[in-house]
Design a protein around this motif. Structure first.
Motif, PDB file in Angstrom:
ATOM      1  N   ILE A 101       0.849  -1.190   0.000  1.00 34.12           N
ATOM      2  CA  ILE A 101       0.000   0.000   0.000  1.00 34.12           C
ATOM      3  C   ILE A 101       0.887   1.244   0.000  1.00 34.12           C
ATOM      4  O   ILE A 101       1.761   1.389   0.869  1.00 34.12           O
ATOM      5  N   GLY A 102       0.685   2.120  -0.969  1.00 32.94           N
ATOM      6  CA  GLY A 102       1.452   3.361  -1.052  1.00 32.94           C
ATOM      7  C   GLY A 102       1.173   4.241   0.141  1.00 32.94           C
ATOM      8  O   GLY A 102       0.057   4.258   0.681  1.00 32.94           O
ATOM      9  N   ALA A 103       2.201   4.999   0.567  1.00 32.62           N
ATOM     10  CA  ALA A 103       2.107   5.782   1.804  1.00 32.62           C
ATOM     11  C   ALA A 103       0.962   6.796   1.766  1.00 32.62           C
ATOM     12  O   ALA A 103       0.355   7.081   2.792  1.00 32.62           O
ATOM     13  N   MET A 104       0.665   7.357   0.591  1.00 32.47           N
ATOM     14  CA  MET A 104      -0.365   8.397   0.510  1.00 32.47           C
ATOM     15  C   MET A 104      -1.748   7.837   0.167  1.00 32.47           C
ATOM     16  O   MET A 104      -2.640   8.570  -0.244  1.00 32.47           O
ATOM     17  N   THR A 105      -1.914   6.529   0.324  1.00 31.70           N
ATOM     18  CA  THR A 105      -3.220   5.924   0.101  1.00 31.70           C
ATOM     19  C   THR A 105      -4.110   6.224   1.310  1.00 31.70           C
ATOM     20  O   THR A 105      -3.676   6.064   2.452  1.00 31.70           O
TER      21      THR A 105
ATOM     22  N   THR B 139      -4.000   9.247   5.721  1.00 32.44           N
ATOM     23  CA  THR B 139      -3.248   8.254   4.950  1.00 32.44           C
ATOM     24  C   THR B 139      -2.516   7.274   5.863  1.00 32.44           C
ATOM     25  O   THR B 139      -2.225   7.586   7.022  1.00 32.44           O
ATOM     26  N   ILE B 140      -2.167   6.130   5.310  1.00 33.63           N
ATOM     27  CA  ILE B 140      -1.453   5.110   6.091  1.00 33.63           C
ATOM     28  C   ILE B 140      -0.051   5.594   6.453  1.00 33.63           C
ATOM     29  O   ILE B 140       0.409   5.401   7.579  1.00 33.63           O
ATOM     30  N   GLY B 141       0.606   6.255   5.515  1.00 28.59           N
ATOM     31  CA  GLY B 141       1.971   6.737   5.786  1.00 28.59           C
ATOM     32  C   GLY B 141       1.966   7.780   6.892  1.00 28.59           C
ATOM     33  O   GLY B 141       2.815   7.762   7.792  1.00 28.59           O
ATOM     34  N   GLY B 142       1.001   8.679   6.842  1.00 27.90           N
ATOM     35  CA  GLY B 142       0.897   9.725   7.862  1.00 27.90           C
ATOM     36  C   GLY B 142       0.638   9.134   9.229  1.00 27.90           C
ATOM     37  O   GLY B 142       1.247   9.536  10.225  1.00 27.90           O
TER      38      GLY B 142
ATOM     39  N   ALA C  24      -3.627   5.125  17.736  1.00 29.03           N
ATOM     40  CA  ALA C  24      -3.965   4.970  16.314  1.00 29.03           C
ATOM     41  C   ALA C  24      -4.194   3.494  15.991  1.00 29.03           C
ATOM     42  O   ALA C  24      -3.658   2.614  16.665  1.00 29.03           O
ATOM     43  N   ASP C  25      -4.990   3.233  14.961  1.00 26.82           N
ATOM     44  CA  ASP C  25      -5.313   1.849  14.591  1.00 26.82           C
ATOM     45  C   ASP C  25      -4.196   1.172  13.784  1.00 26.82           C
ATOM     46  O   ASP C  25      -3.840   0.020  14.051  1.00 26.82           O
ATOM     47  N   TYR C  26      -3.691   1.864  12.759  1.00 23.89           N
ATOM     48  CA  TYR C  26      -2.758   1.229  11.820  1.00 23.89           C
ATOM     49  C   TYR C  26      -1.513   0.588  12.450  1.00 23.89           C
ATOM     50  O   TYR C  26      -1.094  -0.493  12.017  1.00 23.89           O
ATOM     51  N   PRO C  27      -0.898   1.242  13.462  1.00 24.19           N
ATOM     52  CA  PRO C  27       0.303   0.600  14.021  1.00 24.19           C
ATOM     53  C   PRO C  27       0.051  -0.844  14.471  1.00 24.19           C
ATOM     54  O   PRO C  27       0.920  -1.707  14.331  1.00 24.19           O
ATOM     55  N   SER C  28      -1.169  -1.139  14.962  1.00 27.67           N
ATOM     56  CA  SER C  28      -1.442  -2.503  15.423  1.00 27.67           C
ATOM     57  C   SER C  28      -1.474  -3.493  14.257  1.00 27.67           C
ATOM     58  O   SER C  28      -1.046  -4.634  14.400  1.00 27.67           O
ATOM     59  N   ALA C  29      -1.961  -3.042  13.101  1.00 27.14           N
ATOM     60  CA  ALA C  29      -1.981  -3.939  11.933  1.00 27.14           C
ATOM     61  C   ALA C  29      -0.565  -4.170  11.410  1.00 27.14           C
ATOM     62  O   ALA C  29      -0.197  -5.291  11.039  1.00 27.14           O
ATOM     63  N   VAL C  30       0.223  -3.104  11.382  1.00 30.72           N
ATOM     64  CA  VAL C  30       1.589  -3.215  10.863  1.00 30.72           C
ATOM     65  C   VAL C  30       2.419  -4.133  11.759  1.00 30.72           C
ATOM     66  O   VAL C  30       3.129  -5.029  11.291  1.00 30.72           O
ATOM     67  N   LEU C  31       2.287  -3.945  13.076  1.00 26.37           N
ATOM     68  CA  LEU C  31       3.039  -4.781  14.015  1.00 26.37           C
ATOM     69  C   LEU C  31       2.446  -6.194  14.076  1.00 26.37           C
ATOM     70  O   LEU C  31       3.176  -7.184  14.096  1.00 26.37           O
ATOM     71  N   GLY C  32       1.117  -6.291  14.071  1.00 27.85           N
ATOM     72  CA  GLY C  32       0.452  -7.592  14.170  1.00 27.85           C
ATOM     73  C   GLY C  32       0.735  -8.484  12.973  1.00 27.85           C
ATOM     74  O   GLY C  32       0.874  -9.700  13.107  1.00 27.85           O
ATOM     75  N   LEU C  33       0.803  -7.874  11.797  1.00 30.56           N
ATOM     76  CA  LEU C  33       1.028  -8.664  10.589  1.00 30.56           C
ATOM     77  C   LEU C  33       2.519  -8.814  10.277  1.00 30.56           C
ATOM     78  O   LEU C  33       2.893  -9.506   9.330  1.00 30.56           O
ATOM     79  N   GLY C  34       3.360  -8.153  11.039  1.00 32.17           N
ATOM     80  CA  GLY C  34       4.799  -8.206  10.753  1.00 32.17           C
ATOM     81  C   GLY C  34       5.096  -7.590   9.399  1.00 32.17           C
ATOM     82  O   GLY C  34       5.852  -8.144   8.589  1.00 32.17           O
ATOM     83  N   ALA C  35       4.501  -6.421   9.151  1.00 25.88           N
ATOM     84  CA  ALA C  35       4.675  -5.750   7.859  1.00 25.88           C
ATOM     85  C   ALA C  35       6.058  -5.112   7.755  1.00 25.88           C
ATOM     86  O   ALA C  35       6.811  -5.090   8.739  1.00 25.88           O
ATOM     87  N   THR C  36       6.369  -4.635   6.572  1.00 23.44           N
ATOM     88  CA  THR C  36       7.638  -3.938   6.337  1.00 23.44           C
ATOM     89  C   THR C  36       7.333  -2.520   5.877  1.00 23.44           C
ATOM     90  O   THR C  36       6.561  -2.329   4.937  1.00 23.44           O
TER      91      THR C  36
END
Lengths: 265, 159
Positions: free
Chosen positions: A69-73, A108-111, A120-132
């Motif tokens: 997912i692009g940062a400005m999505t 946005t996700i990047g912001g 915030a919600d997104y950090p939990s998905a990024v950490l939970g899924l082991g995203a890069t």
């Protein structure tokens, strides 16, 4: 709000140059947190560098065994993406519950990740899924990215370009909202991945998003809602405020983890 | 001072603004479109909601200079001549307001919420309007209005 010099570069390279040249510059993505901050004069940047005109930073694509997912999505775009819904429905569900409708059209996700708000919600998905997290300089693993409240591994002027999420076997996200602000009092992202179960918690930790090892251990042994609910979470480093004590938040982590497992797809 | 060019309610506009100028201030102070209200001024109440490129956003939480080239629609841009937009008409028919301060934002959000969607349930409408606050707490008739407005839009009477 104090005035500032405004820049709207057309490329990531030009954005990096603009932020590097500013005496006290800030990057603005969707601005849904930054603008209220500026209006309260909690920050007074000399320059704002707007990433809104950089086409390379927008969009969602299937990549390998996962989604990039692009940062400005925007949150609305992630929430309504068939690619995200197909690969990681929990991520689309999470995005569809961030803030409110109007905020989701700009935020946005990047912001969200660069800001790393502790609720915030997104950090939990990024950490939970082991995203890069991908930036204009490098790739940062989720486990290294979040470094405490409003703090990340990003260097001064480093720009997030995209986030790559590997597809889990199953994942779910549940949050308990603070009734007035609608921010997560506690939010729990549970992912069953090839490398094991990951459970990331937002809203509860004094240092922002964290992995609930007690719940991960319980779910690693038995991936069920009851196992999650039965896991005892320590209240030691959790927030206590007028909305809920640390003990209450610790209890919510287990309860919400159970709900997230039940809802996991 | 930066110059911003955008289309507001179908008309091309160009204005010299300070970089810090919020969209709502451009609309109200420079373009005299005072139908868009400033309520909380902290991006929570939604009274300032307008459409940017067809999507509801809070105009107090976006800089005018961020929207160079955008299409903006305000409450003043909904009617066609003397004929109100079906959502405006529905708010009037169902008395979907008390003091009326939140109404422009409610109408703009409601249109964005229901446009191109199958009929929404009452609870979906309530959840969908979470970004708009009515201090009179007149939600009952607002929800009724949105339901009726959505039906009128679906029936092809509107857009």
């Amino acid at each position: 709000m104090h005035n500032f010099a405004f820049h709207k570069p057309g490329s990531v390279a030009d954005a990096a140059k603009a932020i590097g040249a500013a005496s006290d510059g800030k990057i603005i993505a969707g601005g849904q947190t930054l603008l209220p901050t500026l209006r309260q004069r909690l920050a007074e940047p000399s320059d704002l560098v707007d990433l809104g005109a950089i086409a390379d930073l927008k969009g969602i694509k299937a990549e390998g065994d996962g989604v990039t997912i692009g940062a400005m999505t925007t949150h609305a775009e992630v929430a309504s993406s068939s690619v995200v819904a197909g690969a990681i429905p929990a991520l689309a569900h999470l995005a569809s519950h961030i803030g409110d409708r109007q905020v989701r059209h700009r935020g946005t996700i990047g912001g969200s990740l660069a800001n790393n708000d502790p609720a915030a919600d997104y950090p939990s998905a990024v950490l939970g899924l082991g995203a890069t997290v991908r930036t204009n300089k490098r790739e940062i693993k989720a486990d290294d990215f979040f470094q405490g409240m409003f703090t990340t591994a990003l260097d001064e002027g480093e720009i997030i370009t995209a986030v790559h999420f590997p597809k889990p076997e199953k994942a779910g996200y549940e949050k308990f909202v603070q009734p007035a602000s609608r921010f997560a009092l506690v939010g729990v992202f549970v992912a069953k991945t090839k490398g094991g179960v990951r459970v990331a918690v937002t809203g509860a930790g004094q240092e922002g998003v964290f992995r609930a090892k007690e719940v991960e251990a319980a779910l690693g042994a038995n991936f069920s809602a009851d196992a999650a609910k039965g896991a005892k979470v320590s209240a030691d480093s959790l927030n206590s405020d007028l909305h809920g004590s640390a003990v209450y938040r610790a209890h919510l982590v287990s309860v919400l983890a159970g709900r997230a497992v039940a809802a996991a797809k | 001072m930066p110059t911003v060019k955008m289309t507001v309610n179908g008309k091309a506009v160009s204005a010299d603004v300070e970089a810090r100028t919020l969209l709502v201030h451009l609309l109200r102070d420079k373009l005299a479109l005072t139908g868009t209200h400033v309520g909380c001024d902290t991006a929570q109440c939604g009274a300032c909601t307008v459409h940017v490129n067809g999507k509801a956003v809070k105009s107090c939480n976006v800089l005018a200079v961020q929207l160079d080239g955008a299409q903006v629609t305000t409450i003043e841009g909904l009617a066609t001549g003397d004929t109100m937009h079906p959502m405006q008409e529905a708010f009037r028919n169902n008395h979907g307001l008390q003091c009326g301060f939140c109404t422009p934002g409610m109408v703009m959000s409601a249109i964005d919420l229901v446009q191109g969607k199958p009929p929404l349930s009452e609870s979906e409408i309530r959840a969908g309007l979470e970004g708009n606050i009515c201090r009179c707490t007149g939600y009952h008739n607002i929800v009724k209005s949105v339901k009726a407005g959505a039906e009128a839009m679906q029936a092809g009477k509107g857009r």
